[in-house]
Design an enzyme around this catalytic site. Sequence first.
Site, short mmCIF file in Angstrom:
data_model
loop_
_atom_site.label_atom_id
_atom_site.label_comp_id
_atom_site.label_asym_id
_atom_site.label_seq_id
_atom_site.Cartn_x
_atom_site.Cartn_y
_atom_site.Cartn_z
N ASN A 46 -10.31 -3.31 -6.97
CA ASN A 46 -9.48 -2.31 -7.67
C ASN A 46 -10.02 -1.94 -9.06
O ASN A 46 -9.62 -0.94 -9.64
CB ASN A 46 -8.03 -2.79 -7.81
CG ASN A 46 -7.22 -2.69 -6.53
OD1 ASN A 46 -6.25 -3.42 -6.33
ND2 ASN A 46 -7.60 -1.78 -5.64
N ASP A 89 0.84 -1.21 0.00
CA ASP A 89 0.00 0.00 0.00
C ASP A 89 0.87 1.26 0.00
O ASP A 89 1.98 1.25 0.55
CB ASP A 89 -0.90 -0.02 1.24
CG ASP A 89 -2.04 0.99 1.14
OD1 ASP A 89 -2.27 1.52 0.04
OD2 ASP A 89 -2.69 1.23 2.17
C1 FPP Z 1 -1.61 0.18 -3.43
O1 FPP Z 1 -1.21 1.52 -3.53
C2 FPP Z 1 -1.05 -0.63 -4.49
C3 FPP Z 1 -1.78 -1.29 -5.45
C4 FPP Z 1 -3.24 -1.21 -5.52
C5 FPP Z 1 -1.17 -2.08 -6.52
C6 FPP Z 1 0.13 -2.75 -6.22
C7 FPP Z 1 0.75 -3.08 -7.52
C8 FPP Z 1 2.06 -3.01 -7.82
C9 FPP Z 1 3.10 -2.71 -6.82
C10 FPP Z 1 2.55 -3.23 -9.22
C11 FPP Z 1 2.21 -4.51 -9.92
C12 FPP Z 1 2.40 -5.76 -9.13
C13 FPP Z 1 3.27 -6.77 -9.41
C14 FPP Z 1 3.21 -8.02 -8.60
C15 FPP Z 1 4.26 -6.71 -10.48
P1 FPP Z 1 -2.32 2.64 -3.69
O2 FPP Z 1 -2.41 3.00 -5.12
O3 FPP Z 1 -3.61 2.19 -3.06
O4 FPP Z 1 -1.66 3.79 -2.87
P2 FPP Z 1 -2.40 4.93 -2.02
O5 FPP Z 1 -3.17 4.22 -0.93
O6 FPP Z 1 -1.27 5.75 -1.49
O7 FPP Z 1 -3.28 5.67 -2.99
#
Ligand code: FPP
Length: 249
Positions: free
Chosen positions: A66, A18
């Site tokens: 998502n 996150d």
């Molecule tokens: C949460 O941050 C993260 C995600 C929803 C996606 C995670 C995906 C990756 C790291 C890239 C692809 C994965 C792999 C396995 C290659 P957020 O966007 O919710 O952050 P925020 O809460 O600060 O808005």
Amino acid sequence: MSKPLVSTVPTHVAIIMDGNGRWAAMRGLPRTMGHRKGVEAVREAVRTAGDLGIPYLTLYAFSSENWSRPQDEVSDLMGLLKVFIRRDLAELHRSNVRIRVIGDRVNLRGDILPLLLEAEETTAANTGTTLCIAFNYGARDEITRAVRALAQDVADGRVTPDDITPAAISRRLDTADIPDPDLVLRTSGEERLSNFLLWQAAYAELIFVPEFWPDFDSAVFQRALDIYARRERRFGGVAAPASRAVGGA
Ligand code: FPP
């Protein structure tokens, strides 16, 4: 890499990655850049798990919720996962990493499903860390699918209601062949499970670290493992007399 500081290495670490968006916002960058940097953190986490001899590492890459994000962000996340598999599969295979994917596969469109299947098939016989990618994953959806499968088995006369046990449910989850997580780790300081491995995490230790996912490196991983190693796991029982903490819950 130097030897792990902890003596108690968990069998299965599951991570809620996150904070990509906030990492980017703090730098005045688009959210996409946070996700991009997040992929580098994924690479480092997989390497660290291998170096430390952690048998299972599950990463929450894309939840069934998502899809409600803006379309361009969804496309970007899909693109990053595809690029990760296309570019890193050979290296992961060389590193003896076994890839597993959990989540609902039925409604996946385009080339994502064939890629995920290729990653699983190519690495199926590997004996190093199992990298379990939670994609289009939601625990309530997973449990619902398991219960539906059980209901079908009852309707078809294959099992009776008395056969419905926790083990029977576990066997029908996407994680049927994966041990329950010992540690669920979440980055970015948020403290919730967000529909991640709700059944499997029944006795997991929960650790929340303040770093945003793009800043999650081997030092942060190691620090979390040090905290884990100091935790006392009871699984609903009582503490061992020698190590029982006074006034502990
Ligand atoms: C949460 O941050 C993260 C995600 C929803 C996606 C995670 C995906 C990756 C790291 C890239 C692809 C994965 C792999 C396995 C290659 P957020 O966007 O919710 O952050 P925020 O809460 O600060 O808005």
